[in-house]
Design a protein around this motif. Structure first.
Motif, PDB file in Angstrom:
ATOM      1  N   ALA A  37       1.268  -1.158  -0.059  1.00 55.94           N
ATOM      2  CA  ALA A  37      -0.073   0.096  -0.265  1.00 55.94           C
ATOM      3  C   ALA A  37       0.259   1.868   0.229  1.00 55.94           C
ATOM      4  CB  ALA A  37      -0.757  -0.014   1.439  1.00 55.94           C
ATOM      5  N   LEU A  38       1.704   0.773   0.526  1.00 55.79           N
ATOM      6  CA  LEU A  38       2.777   2.487   0.902  1.00 55.79           C
ATOM      7  C   LEU A  38       3.128   2.713  -0.802  1.00 55.79           C
ATOM      8  CD1 LEU A  38       5.043   3.410   3.586  1.00 55.79           C
ATOM      9  CD2 LEU A  38       6.048   3.626   0.545  1.00 55.79           C
ATOM     10  N   ARG A  39       3.889   1.702  -2.266  1.00 56.30           N
ATOM     11  CA  ARG A  39       4.014   2.029  -3.027  1.00 56.30           C
ATOM     12  C   ARG A  39       2.559   1.854  -4.026  1.00 56.30           C
ATOM     13  NH1 ARG A  39       8.781  -0.563  -4.816  1.00 56.30           N
ATOM     14  NH2 ARG A  39      10.357  -1.983  -3.091  1.00 56.30           N
ATOM     15  N   GLU A  40       1.782   2.108  -3.385  1.00 59.55           N
ATOM     16  CA  GLU A  40       1.052   2.078  -4.535  1.00 59.55           C
ATOM     17  C   GLU A  40       0.171   3.604  -4.086  1.00 59.55           C
ATOM     18  OE1 GLU A  40      -2.408  -0.736  -3.477  1.00 59.55           O
ATOM     19  OE2 GLU A  40      -1.036  -2.400  -3.541  1.00 59.55           O
ATOM     20  N   GLY A  41       0.664   4.171  -2.809  1.00 61.70           N
ATOM     21  CA  GLY A  41       0.261   5.588  -2.751  1.00 61.70           C
ATOM     22  C   GLY A  41       1.102   6.898  -2.496  1.00 61.70           C
ATOM     23  N   LEU A  42       2.208   6.362  -3.517  1.00 58.69           N
ATOM     24  CA  LEU A  42       3.675   6.925  -3.919  1.00 58.69           C
ATOM     25  C   LEU A  42       2.900   7.068  -5.642  1.00 58.69           C
ATOM     26  CD1 LEU A  42       6.918   5.819  -2.519  1.00 58.69           C
ATOM     27  CD2 LEU A  42       5.419   7.872  -2.186  1.00 58.69           C
ATOM     28  N   GLU A  59       2.112  21.119  11.331  1.00 58.73           N
ATOM     29  CA  GLU A  59       2.840  19.919  11.787  1.00 58.73           C
ATOM     30  C   GLU A  59       2.125  18.473  11.366  1.00 58.73           C
ATOM     31  OE1 GLU A  59      -1.206  21.502  12.058  1.00 58.73           O
ATOM     32  OE2 GLU A  59       0.200  22.620  11.868  1.00 58.73           O
ATOM     33  N   GLY A  60       2.038  18.272   9.864  1.00 57.86           N
ATOM     34  CA  GLY A  60       1.767  17.705   8.886  1.00 57.86           C
ATOM     35  C   GLY A  60       0.033  16.973   8.800  1.00 57.86           C
ATOM     36  N   LEU A  61       0.023  15.904   8.053  1.00 58.15           N
ATOM     37  CA  LEU A  61      -1.529  16.758   7.674  1.00 58.15           C
ATOM     38  C   LEU A  61      -2.601  15.547   8.981  1.00 58.15           C
ATOM     39  CD1 LEU A  61      -0.401  13.771   4.103  1.00 58.15           C
ATOM     40  CD2 LEU A  61      -1.089  16.746   4.607  1.00 58.15           C
ATOM     41  N   LEU A  62      -3.400  16.630   8.035  1.00 56.51           N
ATOM     42  CA  LEU A  62      -4.734  16.164  10.061  1.00 56.51           C
ATOM     43  C   LEU A  62      -5.084  14.575   9.542  1.00 56.51           C
ATOM     44  CD1 LEU A  62      -6.368  16.556  11.460  1.00 56.51           C
ATOM     45  CD2 LEU A  62      -8.172  17.632  10.027  1.00 56.51           C
ATOM     46  N   GLU A  63      -5.170  14.256   8.140  1.00 58.63           N
ATOM     47  CA  GLU A  63      -5.989  12.727   8.608  1.00 58.63           C
ATOM     48  C   GLU A  63      -4.589  11.934   8.906  1.00 58.63           C
ATOM     49  OE1 GLU A  63      -7.651  14.344   4.670  1.00 58.63           O
ATOM     50  OE2 GLU A  63      -5.589  14.701   5.660  1.00 58.63           O
ATOM     51  N   LEU A  64      -3.242  12.163   8.353  1.00 55.61           N
ATOM     52  CA  LEU A  64      -2.149  11.106   9.474  1.00 55.61           C
ATOM     53  C   LEU A  64      -2.216  11.414  11.205  1.00 55.61           C
ATOM     54  CD1 LEU A  64      -0.096   9.041   8.868  1.00 55.61           C
ATOM     55  CD2 LEU A  64       1.947  11.460   8.435  1.00 55.61           C
ATOM     56  N   ARG A  65      -2.463  12.602  11.470  1.00 55.00           N
ATOM     57  CA  ARG A  65      -2.267  12.750  12.409  1.00 55.00           C
ATOM     58  C   ARG A  65      -3.264  12.628  13.408  1.00 55.00           C
ATOM     59  NH1 ARG A  65      -2.801  17.641  14.462  1.00 55.00           N
ATOM     60  NH2 ARG A  65      -3.569  18.999  12.116  1.00 55.00           N
ATOM     61  N   GLU A  66      -4.597  12.061  12.406  1.00 59.17           N
ATOM     62  CA  GLU A  66      -5.891  11.727  13.419  1.00 59.17           C
ATOM     63  C   GLU A  66      -5.791   9.700  13.082  1.00 59.17           C
ATOM     64  OE1 GLU A  66      -9.533  15.122  12.354  1.00 59.17           O
ATOM     65  OE2 GLU A  66      -8.803  12.972  10.839  1.00 59.17           O
ATOM     66  N   VAL A 250       9.874  23.350   8.179  1.00 58.73           N
ATOM     67  CA  VAL A 250       8.854  23.972   7.707  1.00 58.73           C
ATOM     68  C   VAL A 250       8.263  23.265   7.628  1.00 58.73           C
ATOM     69  CG1 VAL A 250       7.798  25.594   5.677  1.00 58.73           C
ATOM     70  CG2 VAL A 250       9.724  26.018   5.823  1.00 58.73           C
ATOM     71  N   ALA A 251       7.839  21.899   6.825  1.00 59.37           N
ATOM     72  CA  ALA A 251       7.307  21.024   7.220  1.00 59.37           C
ATOM     73  C   ALA A 251       7.968  19.307   6.562  1.00 59.37           C
ATOM     74  CB  ALA A 251       6.213  21.146   6.656  1.00 59.37           C
ATOM     75  N   THR A 252       7.125  18.422   6.305  1.00 59.27           N
ATOM     76  CA  THR A 252       7.949  17.032   5.732  1.00 59.27           C
ATOM     77  C   THR A 252       6.907  16.748   5.420  1.00 59.27           C
ATOM     78  OG1 THR A 252       7.822  16.432   8.756  1.00 59.27           O
ATOM     79  CG2 THR A 252       7.852  14.515   7.127  1.00 59.27           C
ATOM     80  N   THR A 253       7.553  15.840   4.290  1.00 58.75           N
ATOM     81  CA  THR A 253       6.929  15.461   2.990  1.00 58.75           C
ATOM     82  C   THR A 253       5.872  15.091   2.587  1.00 58.75           C
ATOM     83  OG1 THR A 253       7.486  13.507   1.321  1.00 58.75           O
ATOM     84  CG2 THR A 253       8.599  12.984   3.812  1.00 58.75           C
ATOM     85  N   ARG A 254       5.251  15.714   2.107  1.00 69.88           N
ATOM     86  CA  ARG A 254       3.994  15.750   1.474  1.00 69.88           C
ATOM     87  C   ARG A 254       3.608  14.061   0.810  1.00 69.88           C
ATOM     88  NH1 ARG A 254      -0.071  20.667   0.848  1.00 69.88           N
ATOM     89  NH2 ARG A 254      -1.700  19.278   0.946  1.00 69.88           N
ATOM     90  N   PRO A 255       4.150  13.516   0.373  1.00 67.74           N
ATOM     91  CA  PRO A 255       3.879  12.229  -0.542  1.00 67.74           C
ATOM     92  C   PRO A 255       4.123  11.430  -0.116  1.00 67.74           C
ATOM     93  CG  PRO A 255       5.634  13.516  -2.474  1.00 67.74           C
ATOM     94  CD  PRO A 255       5.331  14.704  -0.747  1.00 67.74           C
ATOM     95  N   GLY A 256       5.309  11.274   0.725  1.00 69.08           N
ATOM     96  CA  GLY A 256       6.019  10.212   2.175  1.00 69.08           C
ATOM     97  C   GLY A 256       4.325   9.928   3.518  1.00 69.08           C
ATOM     98  N   GLN A 257       4.182  11.280   2.872  1.00 71.55           N
ATOM     99  CA  GLN A 257       2.960  11.298   4.310  1.00 71.55           C
ATOM    100  C   GLN A 257       1.531  10.800   4.152  1.00 71.55           C
ATOM    101  OE1 GLN A 257       1.865  14.916   7.272  1.00 71.55           O
ATOM    102  NE2 GLN A 257       3.605  15.807   5.819  1.00 71.55           N
ATOM    103  N   TYR A 258       0.925  10.640   2.663  1.00 71.60           N
ATOM    104  CA  TYR A 258       0.305  10.435   1.780  1.00 71.60           C
ATOM    105  C   TYR A 258       0.386   8.737   1.752  1.00 71.60           C
ATOM    106  CZ  TYR A 258      -2.893   9.461  -2.464  1.00 71.60           C
ATOM    107  OH  TYR A 258      -3.611   8.738  -2.865  1.00 71.60           O
ATOM    108  N   VAL A 260       1.753   6.674   3.573  1.00 73.98           N
ATOM    109  CA  VAL A 260       2.325   6.661   4.915  1.00 73.98           C
ATOM    110  C   VAL A 260       0.870   6.404   5.440  1.00 73.98           C
ATOM    111  CG1 VAL A 260       2.628   6.503   7.798  1.00 73.98           C
ATOM    112  CG2 VAL A 260       4.668   6.746   5.460  1.00 73.98           C
ATOM    113  N   LEU A 261       0.173   7.580   5.339  1.00 72.71           N
ATOM    114  CA  LEU A 261      -1.439   7.468   5.422  1.00 72.71           C
ATOM    115  C   LEU A 261      -2.241   5.817   5.148  1.00 72.71           C
ATOM    116  CD1 LEU A 261      -4.056   8.151   7.006  1.00 72.71           C
ATOM    117  CD2 LEU A 261      -4.119  10.148   5.210  1.00 72.71           C
ATOM    118  N   LYS A 262      -1.891   5.482   3.669  1.00 67.80           N
ATOM    119  CA  LYS A 262      -2.826   4.250   2.619  1.00 67.80           C
ATOM    120  C   LYS A 262      -2.161   4.030   3.702  1.00 67.80           C
ATOM    121  CE  LYS A 262      -3.201   2.734  -1.674  1.00 67.80           C
ATOM    122  NZ  LYS A 262      -4.758   3.302  -1.927  1.00 67.80           N
TER     123      LYS A 262
END
Length: 366
Positions: A37-42, A59-66, A250-258, A260-262
């Protein structure tokens, strides 16, 4: 101020420059596959709209923090998504020192070398509490060492380099000690999915304003290069941690967070159990060969590492370089982890060549 480059980099560079094939057992880079799923997310992310390639919330994508909050039983607003557990630990140590409750960071011996390095960088002072031969930490020893000058107590469970897993009673006592001396317990739990003992206890199980828990998917999902970690702060420490994170990164990688959430949502427990079993098998293979070589060794309860002591072969950088040149195996010198394991070498079992490495060591020390 002078910062010392960690020995990891020196050993890896030396092994890369060797005139022979060398089995890398230096760093904790898993050799197995990340979740599908991580590969698919990327892949999915590559086709998103341009606005998804801009700054995410600091502070991070809200969905990931939740998602993390639900799994860890905390409020999402107490979570900062970081550039791996390394930044999470940096933020936690910085906040502990900023409280003006002492400048001492209490560490274990042996210690993961980045903790004392971060302490120096942040202007703190290091003190150490020795663990026992199995790597266990006696809370009475910590209590005796802690004082009004102690800003933080930093522990790592499951532990690098010893493989120790601290039981629930130890974690409760460590939080209690932090409360007694107005310090912060910082519990680095990045190897939590590699508890081989069933004894792992998170500091999040103890409700306290005196503890910070750090973690990442670097090890659990075999993606050390994706750089997605997090820290869970008490309410009184989180605001300034978010500010420091914003100013430094500033922030952490947005594609990586997406991705990881998946992966968190779609990866079942069998993925993690397969990798734990892989490690159990490698520990058995490696320690059987150490037996054949007449070595003493640790039997890890968690994490990726085995420490070994060969008679008459102390854990110096010079001996590690000899082992690379003459045996074709690269490990870490015990002296890199503090004063208590200078006779030992540390080997990371995150290579498919564990059996060959073990055979090389057995032949070399025969």
């Amino acid at each position: 101020m002078n910062y010392e480059t960690p020995l990891f980099f020196h050993v890896m560079e030396y092994a890369d420059a060797a005139d022979r094939d060398v089995i890398d057992m230096v760093s904790g880079n898993p050799d197995w596959q990340p979740p599908d799923a991580l590969r698919e997310g990327l892949r999915e992310y590559a086709d998103l709209e341009p606005d998804r390639f801009q700054y995410p919330p600091s502070e991070g994508l809200l969905e990931l923090r939740e998602e993390i909050a639900t799994r860890r039983g905390v409020d999402a607003d107490r979570i900062v998504v970081t550039n791996g557990a390394g930044e999470a630990n940096y933020l936690a140590m910085a906040r502990a020192l900023e409280r003006d409750s002492g400048d001492e960071i209490l560490l274990t011996d042996p210690v993961y070398p980045y903790y004392p390095g971060k302490t120096t960088m942040l202007g703190g002072t290091q003190s150490y509490v020795a663990t026992d031969e199995a790597g266990q930490l006696d809370p009475d020893d910590v209590r005796a060492a802690a004082s009004a000058e102690t800003a933080a107590i930093v522990v790592n469970t499951p532990n690098n380099p010893t493989g120790a897993v601290y039981p629930a009673e130890t974690m409760r006592e460590l939080v209690a000690i932090a409360e007694e001396v107005d310090a912060v317990l910082i519990s680095d739990e990045v190897y939590d999915h590699y508890d081989l003992s069933g004894e792992f206890a998170s500091a999040l199980e103890i409700d306290s304003d005196h503890r910070v828990v750090t973690n990442a998917v670097s090890k659990s999902m075999a993606v050390t290069g994706v750089r997605v970690g997090y820290a869970v702060f008490p309410p009184g420490l989180v605001a300034n941690a978010k500010s420091r994170h914003m100013l430094v990164n500033v922030a952490t990688t947005r594609p990586g967070q997406y991705a990881v959430l998946k992966a968190l949502r779609e990866t079942g427990p069998d993925y993690y159990e397969r990798n734990r079993q892989r490690l159990r098998d490698r520990v058995e293979t490696f320690t059987d060969a150490l037996d054949a070589a007449g070595a003493e060794y640790t039997s890890p309860s968690g994490s990726f590492y085995v420490m070994a002591r060969f008679d008459g072969y102390p854990g110096t950088l010079e001996n590690v370089e000899r082992l690379i040149d003459e045996a074709g195996v690269a490990g870490m010198p015990g002296e890199a982890f503090g004063d208590s394991r200078t006779e030992w070498l540390r080997f990371a079992l995150v290579t498919p060549c564990v059996e060959e490495a073990a055979e090389r060591l057995a032949r070399y020390f025969d």
